[in-house]
Design an enzyme around this catalytic site. Sequence first.
Site, PDB file in Angstrom:
ATOM      1  N   ASP A  27       5.495  16.994  88.600  1.00  0.00           N
ATOM      2  CA  ASP A  27       6.672  17.870  88.526  1.00  0.00           C
ATOM      3  C   ASP A  27       6.744  18.499  87.140  1.00  0.00           C
ATOM      4  OD1 ASP A  27       7.361  17.338  91.151  1.00  0.00           O
ATOM      5  OD2 ASP A  27       8.559  15.583  90.627  1.00  0.00           O
ATOM      6  N   LYS A  49       0.680  14.579  93.579  1.00  0.00           N
ATOM      7  CA  LYS A  49       1.557  15.408  94.416  1.00  0.00           C
ATOM      8  C   LYS A  49       1.901  16.699  93.673  1.00  0.00           C
ATOM      9  CE  LYS A  49       6.083  14.609  95.167  1.00  0.00           C
ATOM     10  NZ  LYS A  49       6.957  15.788  95.206  1.00  0.00           N
ATOM     11  N   ASP A  76       3.533  19.045  98.545  1.00  0.00           N
ATOM     12  CA  ASP A  76       4.904  18.716  98.978  1.00  0.00           C
ATOM     13  C   ASP A  76       5.728  19.998  99.068  1.00  0.00           C
ATOM     14  OD1 ASP A  76       7.321  17.477  99.502  1.00  0.00           O
ATOM     15  OD2 ASP A  76       7.663  16.913  97.412  1.00  0.00           O
ATOM     16  N   LEU A  77       5.568  20.694 100.195  1.00  0.00           N
ATOM     17  CA  LEU A  77       6.288  21.969 100.377  1.00  0.00           C
ATOM     18  C   LEU A  77       7.526  21.799 101.246  1.00  0.00           C
ATOM     19  CD1 LEU A  77       3.347  24.516 100.871  1.00  0.00           C
ATOM     20  CD2 LEU A  77       4.604  23.943  98.791  1.00  0.00           C
ATOM     21  N   LYS A  78       7.682  20.638 101.851  1.00  0.00           N
ATOM     22  CA  LYS A  78       8.827  20.378 102.730  1.00  0.00           C
ATOM     23  C   LYS A  78       9.116  21.588 103.615  1.00  0.00           C
ATOM     24  CE  LYS A  78      11.039  16.920  99.817  1.00  0.00           C
ATOM     25  NZ  LYS A  78      10.193  17.033  98.597  1.00  0.00           N
ATOM     26  N   ASP A  81      10.837  25.970 109.137  1.00  0.00           N
ATOM     27  CA  ASP A  81      10.945  27.384 109.500  1.00  0.00           C
ATOM     28  C   ASP A  81      10.694  27.475 111.000  1.00  0.00           C
ATOM     29  OD1 ASP A  81      10.854  30.246 109.426  1.00  0.00           O
ATOM     30  OD2 ASP A  81      10.073  30.179 107.384  1.00  0.00           O
ATOM     31  N   ILE A  82      10.597  28.686 111.518  1.00  0.00           N
ATOM     32  CA  ILE A  82      10.274  28.804 112.938  1.00  0.00           C
ATOM     33  C   ILE A  82       8.866  28.257 113.176  1.00  0.00           C
ATOM     34  CG2 ILE A  82      11.827  30.765 113.329  1.00  0.00           C
ATOM     35  CD1 ILE A  82       9.281  32.559 113.331  1.00  0.00           C
ATOM     36  N   GLY A  83       8.613  27.824 114.410  1.00  0.00           N
ATOM     37  CA  GLY A  83       7.357  27.136 114.719  1.00  0.00           C
ATOM     38  C   GLY A  83       6.107  27.909 114.322  1.00  0.00           C
ATOM     39  N   ASN A  84       6.081  29.209 114.629  1.00  0.00           N
ATOM     40  CA  ASN A  84       4.886  30.003 114.335  1.00  0.00           C
ATOM     41  C   ASN A  84       4.554  29.966 112.846  1.00  0.00           C
ATOM     42  OD1 ASN A  84       2.813  32.049 115.014  1.00  0.00           O
ATOM     43  ND2 ASN A  84       4.114  33.366 113.734  1.00  0.00           N
ATOM     44  N   THR A  85       5.593  30.099 112.013  1.00  0.00           N
ATOM     45  CA  THR A  85       5.380  30.124 110.557  1.00  0.00           C
ATOM     46  C   THR A  85       4.904  28.767 110.058  1.00  0.00           C
ATOM     47  OG1 THR A  85       7.092  31.807 110.369  1.00  0.00           O
ATOM     48  CG2 THR A  85       6.541  30.608 108.360  1.00  0.00           C
ATOM     49  N   THR A 131      15.876  11.115  99.508  1.00  0.00           N
ATOM     50  CA  THR A 131      16.304   9.908  98.792  1.00  0.00           C
ATOM     51  C   THR A 131      17.482  10.161  97.854  1.00  0.00           C
ATOM     52  OG1 THR A 131      14.607  10.392  97.150  1.00  0.00           O
ATOM     53  CG2 THR A 131      14.037   8.810  98.865  1.00  0.00           C
ATOM     54  N   GLY A 221       7.429  10.000  89.898  1.00  0.00           N
ATOM     55  CA  GLY A 221       7.430  11.122  88.961  1.00  0.00           C
ATOM     56  C   GLY A 221       7.890  10.689  87.590  1.00  0.00           C
ATOM     57  N   ARG A 222       9.204  10.859  87.330  1.00  0.00           N
ATOM     58  CA  ARG A 222       9.738  10.657  85.982  1.00  0.00           C
ATOM     59  C   ARG A 222       9.443   9.314  85.335  1.00  0.00           C
ATOM     60  NH1 ARG A 222      15.264  13.236  88.050  1.00  0.00           N
ATOM     61  NH2 ARG A 222      14.352  12.292  89.918  1.00  0.00           N
TER      62      ARG A 222
END
Length: 244
Positions: A27, A49, A76-78, A81-85, A131, A221-222
């Site tokens: 990060d 990550k 880690d893009l989480k 969106d719509i299924g196609n995307t 979390t 991370g931190r």
Amino acid sequence: MSEREAGHADLHEFHARGRDRLIVALDFPSASAAEALVWQLGDVVSFYKIGLELTVAGGLDLAADLIGAGKKVFLDLKLHDIGNTVERATAAAAEKGISLLTVHAYPQTMAAAARGAAGSDLKVLGVTVLTSYDDADLAKAGYGASVTDTVRLRAGQAREAGIAGCICAPTDAAMVRAILGPDRLVVTPGVRPAGAEVGDQKRIATPAAAIGAGANMIVVGRPILAAPDPLEAARSIVAELAGA
Ligand SMILES: O=C(O)c1cc(=O)[nH]c(=O)n1[C@@H]1O[C@H](COP(=O)(O)O)[C@@H](O)[C@H]1O
């Protein structure tokens, strides 16, 4: 077993076991800052990550470099969106040699990601409930169920969608493991070594507790990035994970 108890012959295996359980979250605001940490951590860490901040600051090029250098990358893009995307973005990530990709654990989204990853080595993880959320945060966001009930529902839906596993808090790991069974992945952020600063995390546990509850891997991370000596912090977490 502790590091001290592992004999010389077993020491390599002991450290490898700990290392395979740790994912370090890069990060950082720039690829050069992330690269400097990767360089510093050397062979102690093998899995990194790349999240939202670094992705918009050259993270995808860094991902290719890391993969070229033999490291594993968790993107880690989480996605949500719509299924196609989602399907197309997942397929694009699979082509880049990424090992893990996150999507939010909504049934349509997970099913689309499963289609996008089909036939590739990419493993898709569904983020159950962040979390940094507690019951009050979920209620504020318009959900009527508790964190525990929502995580339970979403873990079951992840299994039905056929994705590789889930991201959950270490405090939910035992429940999620029971739902997913032994073969899927349970990966837990929200991990803090004893005494470490909690920051914005709300559902936390120590590295050893996360593994003890059934996590395959933890994301940190931190506690490493902001440590006075990141290499020493990473070594200490790897030793704790190896002994768990
Ligand atoms: O998907 C994630 O990795 C994630 C999910 C979640 O519920 N909570 C969570 O903290 N994360 C990520 O895990 C990392 C945790 O960082 P630290 O709190 O600094 O250890 C961050 O990169 C978060 O984006």
